[in-house]
Every structure is written in C-alpha cells, then in structure tokens.
Design a protein around this motif. Sequence first.
Motif: not given
Length: 230
Positions: A3-5, A14-16, A32-34, A40-42
């Motif tokens: 699994k990849i984040a 994001l679209s790319w 997700s945006l970061i 840390y939380d994300l």
Amino acid sequence: MAKIAIFVPDNSMLSWALYAAQLYQLDISCISLITQRDCYDLVKNTIQNGTDIIIARGGQATTIKQLFDIPVIEIKITTFELSRILEKARELTTKENPQIALTGPNNMFIHINIPLLESIYQIRLRTYFFDSPEEMVGCAMTAAADGADVVVGGHVVCDTCQELGITTLRTFSGEESILEACRIAGLLGQALDSEKKHAASINMLLNRIPSGIIHINETANILHVNQFVE
C-alpha cells in the motif's frame, strides 16, 4: 500488494498524483495535501492504516524519514521542470541578466547545471538550500541580502521575501517528477511483496520441521524461529 500513500504540498500536484497512481496500477492507501504542521499526524494515521511506502517531496519527505521507520520515495524536481521554473522566473523581471535565487530542501532537485542554465536564460543563478524547515527564513534573508531580483521557493520563503519587497515565484512540480516517483514506488512495492511471500514460505517450511530451528543473519540477529522453539 504494497500500500502506497502520496503526499503533495499543493493542489496542482494532486491530479498528476492520481494519474500516475492509475498509470502504474498502484495500491493507493491515501493521496493528500500535506504541510509541515500536519505532517506527523497524517503520516502516523496512514501507517496505522497499513501503508507500506510513502511518496513525498522536499521538507516533508525529510521529516517523514526522520520520524518514521518506513520507505520514503522522494519527489525530485527534474531538470526539465527546473528549466520551466527558471523560464517563468525570468519573465517576472525586465532586468538584463537578473539574479535568480533558487531555494529549497537539499533533497528536492535531481541535478542543477548552473553554467548551462545561466547561459540559456541569461540570468545569474544562485542556490540556497537547507536541511531543515527551521533554516528556510534564514535562506530567504540571505538571498535578499545577496541582491536577488527574483526568489524561487516555498510559501515560507516567498512570504518572507515579499515582506522585503522582492519578487517571488512558488516552486512547482510537473508530471515528470510525480511519474518517476510513482514508477520507483511501484518497483519497490513489487520487491516488498516478493519479500513478504518469501518470508511466508520460510515460516511455513520451518513450522513443518519437527525440530527446534532458529534462523539468524550474519550479525546473529534472529530472523525466524519455528513453533517448536516458541
């Protein structure tokens, strides 16, 4: 599948990221945006949800590596993308041979051929790279003190320089860097999947042998034990 984040710093990426994930058929746990503030939380949440590999850029990639024990694939701005950034920066000033300050984390650019880029765009290119987010304001102040006509960087650097009356340009990434990061993540994911299958096969074999067996590596760390040892 592994699994990849994917974490990116702005909406334009994001679209790319979505396109690249589909192109390489990645098993995505999160896109997700970061920011440094929520990094840390994300990341902690996505790891708890089973993420095996993380794709991130610049300062966020460095922070994740420092805080978590998980493979991180860095989104690195390519030479072509850097050329587009400098072309845009050159258009922001009417000065002849302007001084362009390029700022960013040390790990964000693949390669910078300063003499070639200066010759192509008729600029004086100065680089100001940092290792930690705490150094960003200092880089911006140094670039300003050195007489930069245009400063290229993230939002902290740009905000600092704008307060000093200096023209700025936000660093941007295009499709090339995202595609390459996702391609590498896909290959790493395949390797992790193979390793998990191999480990499962070893465990199954060990548990079928009716003797106590301990599998160690060259440094005497225990890798596997079968049920008779346990």
